[in-house]
Every structure is written in structure tokens, then in C-alpha cells.
Scaffold this motif. Structure first.
Motif, PDB file in Angstrom:
ATOM      1  N   TYR A   1      -5.081  16.037 -12.134  1.00  0.00           N
ATOM      2  CA  TYR A   1      -5.191  17.372 -11.521  1.00  0.00           C
ATOM      3  C   TYR A   1      -3.955  17.703 -10.696  1.00  0.00           C
ATOM      4  CZ  TYR A   1     -10.217  16.898 -12.553  1.00  0.00           C
ATOM      5  OH  TYR A   1     -11.432  16.715 -13.162  1.00  0.00           O
ATOM      6  N   ASP A   2      -2.870  16.981 -10.893  1.00  0.00           N
ATOM      7  CA  ASP A   2      -1.683  17.178 -10.061  1.00  0.00           C
ATOM      8  C   ASP A   2      -0.901  18.396 -10.519  1.00  0.00           C
ATOM      9  OD1 ASP A   2      -0.106  16.236  -7.868  1.00  0.00           O
ATOM     10  OD2 ASP A   2       1.438  15.719  -9.316  1.00  0.00           O
TER      11      ASP A   2
ATOM     12  N   ASP B   1      -1.085  24.278  -0.783  1.00  0.00           N
ATOM     13  CA  ASP B   1      -2.081  23.211  -0.895  1.00  0.00           C
ATOM     14  C   ASP B   1      -2.143  22.378   0.377  1.00  0.00           C
ATOM     15  OD1 ASP B   1      -3.827  21.305  -1.748  1.00  0.00           O
ATOM     16  OD2 ASP B   1      -2.431  20.299  -3.096  1.00  0.00           O
TER      17      ASP B   1
ATOM     18  N   ARG C   1      -7.700  23.877  -8.578  1.00  0.00           N
ATOM     19  CA  ARG C   1      -6.645  23.303  -9.411  1.00  0.00           C
ATOM     20  C   ARG C   1      -6.870  23.628 -10.879  1.00  0.00           C
ATOM     21  NH1 ARG C   1      -3.355  19.602  -7.202  1.00  0.00           N
ATOM     22  NH2 ARG C   1      -3.477  19.677  -4.938  1.00  0.00           N
TER      23      ARG C   1
ATOM     24  N   LYS D   1      -5.788  27.132 -11.413  1.00  0.00           N
ATOM     25  CA  LYS D   1      -4.320  27.268 -11.412  1.00  0.00           C
ATOM     26  C   LYS D   1      -3.734  26.788 -12.742  1.00  0.00           C
ATOM     27  CE  LYS D   1      -3.514  28.534  -7.039  1.00  0.00           C
ATOM     28  NZ  LYS D   1      -2.751  29.747  -6.651  1.00  0.00           N
TER      29      LYS D   1
END
Length: 440
Positions: A227-228, A234, A178, A181
Motif C-alpha cells: 500500500y506504499d 500523509d 490509499r 489514491k
């Protein structure tokens, strides 16, 4: 290139097909000659194994595949044992979660009373598998990612100190995916410093390959979003995980000098967690009605159709860390990985006998720990409390001590008092009579 023999302990797990798919995706750099599934639940394993047998015949017929409930057959002639067992299966996980919630306490599979109950079940199972491996393949490595990893690691430190076992967890890697990303990078581009216990740690540095400090930008993002993020592939994309990743905002706010592991929400925001958990429908129910059904339905479809073409099995990309660990041991790659290891001074101002999660360099002779220096008082205090819980659980298992298990529950940050701890413990004892040693 050498080819390897692998035993997957927990062959009937819903994670086994994903592990096998992932192993197939890495055949060029980690070739397999033999793959054997082992489980003590014959019927459950049979369904998964028969589907995987069809899959392997179609996609990798050169691999000698088998499955068994016979330890000698499973653990003879193996190079690596990949262990992901769940003693008591999801039925007991449901009790781990729901019993504490009756008393207003966090119900979670690895944290608080639920994690303690699960740990008391897991210790014997892991030791049994480790002993089988050492009897039939004494030069093999056991790569253990069975939960609760912290308690299991402490048990193996105490009871099998010279065994060739490495304990590892995929959650930090999942978070680093994450982070990458967020930064528009691959997780392989990240260079990190991290310390803590399993499911109880903090990143202190995150850099890219050129040495650029990524922490300021990551902190800015985490402060607003946790961390969303949206990752289409996913595997944790259901709503409960989105909420967990978002809740990191509040955990981060307590110490904005570091970036936290998601599981710290259960310790630092336990009242919120209880308030937002349905005591009649917990994570175990979600998994049983989701992943459990999906994987076994896919397996039965493969068996019925006698083909794995267009099957519902998917490679478990997070589990690539297991291949990386095996490759590092086999080919001396010197890869930097987060492992759960005896501290022995790696965190300078912390219990030298604690099992800590820190970066290590992995090669053919095992691992070399990377010193993380001294840690702040806040983290040190939290970790001392939690590691004491873990040690007391293992002592309770070894000694059959009711008193020490009561102390462990009382000491857990998730439990408000000794009296509540005792009520939960007494109910957990009843629920786990089939699995725990007798407590006196």
C-alpha cells in the motif's frame, strides 16, 4: 440544525488538537454548542486545553469550551463521548514494545504481548468512562477508538452489554484512502466488503460507485508495492510506516484472493518484524521524540503567543470517520461504516460471540450489520486463534487469573512457546503493577 455537546475523554492526548481541528472543519454539517476535555492527568491536559481554548476563541467563539478532571462536570449534558485514552501513556507503551523484544518476540502496542499488556491496562479505564457517561448523560453515545480496540470491545461486550458504546478504528479507513489514491478516486467513492477482527482483517470486494470491480487493479498494484504510495499530507509518512505499507506485499502473497490489513504482518511475518526492530529504540521512542514533542511544542507556542494564528496544529483527516459516525447517529444518515460489533451470525461460520470488524449501516438507533457470509478456512483459523487470545485476556482481567493470561500469551501467534510466554508475562506483571488487577 441541532447543535451538539461533545466530551473528549483523553483531553491531554497528542491527538486531541487534531480532533478539534477536524471538528471545526465540519461545523456546517455537525455543529457543536459545547466541547469539554476530560483527563485524569491534570498537568498534561492543561497544556493541550489552554492552547485549544485560544484556538477556539479565535475560530469558533460560539462554542462553549471547557476542560476538567471532574467526571460530573465532564460527562453532564453531553451527547457524544469521544474516547481515545492511553492508560500508562507512552512510558508504558515503551515497555509493551521492549519487554517482548528481549525474548525475540514482536514488540507492538496492539499486537502480541504488548497489545495484551495494553489491553489489561485499558479495560478498567474504558469501563470507568462508560460508567461516568451512563450516570450523568444516560442517552449519550460513546464513540470509542481507544486501543487495543479488540480487547476493549470484548470487555464492553462481556461487562457492559447494554451500553451505548460503539467501537471503531481508523486503520481500515487509512488503508482505503490509499486504495482510492491508487485508483485515482476519493475514499468516499469506494464500496467495500470486509471481515475480520480489529487490526486483523481482509477486504474481499472493492468497487467504485458505479459498481465496477477495482480488486484486479488493486491486487496488481499491491503485489508489487503493497500500500506504499506518496501522499504529501500523509500523517504516517515516516519511514517505519513506509516499510509497513511495503511489507503488505508479503502478507498479500499468502492469500491473493483478498487484500489484507497492514497489522497482519505482525502475525504472519513476526520473525521479519523482530529482525528489523531495534530493541533499544522502538516505535514508542519515535513517537515520543516526534509527534509528542511537536504537538506539545505547538501548544506551548500558542499559549506563549496567546494566538493560534499560523499554529502547528493540523486537522487529523483520518479522524473524520468519528464525525461521520456521530453524524450518522445524530441525523440518521444510514452511512456504511466499518465497526467492531458482536458477530451474532454476520460471519456465518465463525464464533457468534466474537467481536468482529465488519461493514454496518449506521442510523439514529445504532447500527445494522451487513452479513459477510462464510469465510475461508485460512482466515477462520487465524481469527479463531486470535479471538481466543482476546477472550482469555478479558477473562484474566475479570477473574484476576494468572493462568488465563499465561494461556492468552501462549496462544498468541507471535509467541513461540509457553515457556517464553511465561517469562514475558512475569516481566510484564512487574512493569504493570500500578495498572493491572492483581493476578493469582
Amino acid at each position: 440544525m441541532k447543535q451538539f455537546s461533545i466530551t473528549i475523554a483523553g483531553g491531554g492526548s497528542t491527538f486531541t488538537p487534531g480532533i478539534i481541528m477536524m471538528l471545526l472543519n465540519h461545523q456546517e454539517e455537525f455543529p457543536i454548542r459545547r466541547l469539554c476535555l476530560y483527563d485524569n492527568d491534570r498537568e498534561r491536559q492543561e497544556t493541550i486545553a489552554r492552547a485549544c481554548e485560544i484556538l477556539l476563541k479565535e475560530r469558533a467563539p460560539q462554542i462553549d469550551f471547557g476542560y476538567t478532571v471532574n467526571p460530573e462536570k465532564a460527562f453532564t449534558d453531553t451527547d457524544f463521548v469521544m474516547a481515545h485514552i492511553r492508560v500508562g501513556k507512552y512510558a508504558m507503551r515503551e515497555k509493551d514494545e521492549k519487554i517482548p523484544l528481549k525474548y525475540g518476540v514482536v514488540g507492538q502496542e496492539t499486537c502480541g504481548p504488548g497489545g495484551i499488556a495494553y489491553g489489561m491496562r485499558s479495560i478498567g479505564g474504558i469501563l470507568e468512562i462508560l460508567d461516568y457517561m451512563e450516570k450523568y448523560s444516560p442517552d449519550a453515545w460513546m464513540l470509542n477508538y481507544s486501543n487495543p480496540a479488540a480487547i476493549v470491545a470484548e470487555a464492553t461486550r462481556r461487562l457492559r452489554p447494554n451500553s451505548r458504546i460503539i467501537n471503531i478504528c481508523d486503520m481500515p479507513l487509512g488503508i482505503m484512502v490509499r486504495m482510492a489514491k491508487i485508483m485515482g478516486l476519493s475514499e468516499t467513492d469506494l464500496d467495500i466488503s470486509y471481515y475480520g477482527l480489529n487490526h486483523f482483517g481482509w477486504w474481499t470486494k472493492v468497487k467504485d460507485r458505479e459498481g465496477n470491480d477495482l480488486m484486479p487493479r488493486l491486487k496488481e498494484y499491491v503485489k508489487e508495492n503493497g500500500y506504499d504510495i506518496n501522499i504529501e499530507t500523509d500523517q504516517h509518512a515516516d519511514q517505519s510506516w513506509h516499510e509497513t505499507f511495503k511489507k503488505v506485499r508479503d502478507v498479500y502473497a499468502v492469500d491473493p484472493d483478498t487484500l489484507p490489513n497492514t497489522y497482519l504482518k505482525y502475525y504472519l511475518c513476526s520473525d521479519y518484524v523482530v529482525e528489523h526492530t531495534d530493541p533499544n529504540y522502538t516505535r514508542a521512542n519515535q513517537v515520543m521524540e516526534g509527534r509528542e514533542k511537536e504537538v506539545f511544542t505547538a501548544a506551548r507556542d500558542i499559549i506563549q503567543n496567546n494566538t493560534a494564528e499560523n499554529c502547528g496544529f493540523q486537522a487529523d483527516d483520518h479522524a473524520s470517520y468519528i464525525v461521520d459516525l456521530a453524524r450518522a447517529l445524530a441525523f440518521n444518515t444510514k452511512q456504511k461504516m466499518l465497526l467492531i460489533v458482536p458477530n451474532e451470525g454476520a460471519i456465518e461460520n465463525f464464533d457468534p460471540e466474537a467481536m468482529v470488524e465488519i461493514p454496518c449501516i449506521v442510523g439514529k438507533n445504532g447500527y445494522e450489520k451487513i452479513n459477510q457470509g462464510r469465510i475461508p478456512q485460512f482466515q477462520k483459523g487465524l481469527m479463531e486463534q486470535q479471538v481466543s487470545v482476546e477472550k482469555l485476556v478479558v477473562e484474566a482481567w475479570i477473574e484476576g487469573s494468572y493462568q488465563k493470561l499465561w494461556q492468552a500469551l501462549t496462544l498468541s501467534k507471535t509467541v513461540p512457546s509457553a515457556s517464553v510466554a511465561k517469562q514475558i508475562l512475569d516481566e510484564l506483571i512487574e512493569a504493570n503493577r500500578e495498572f493491572w488487577p492483581e493476578l493469582k
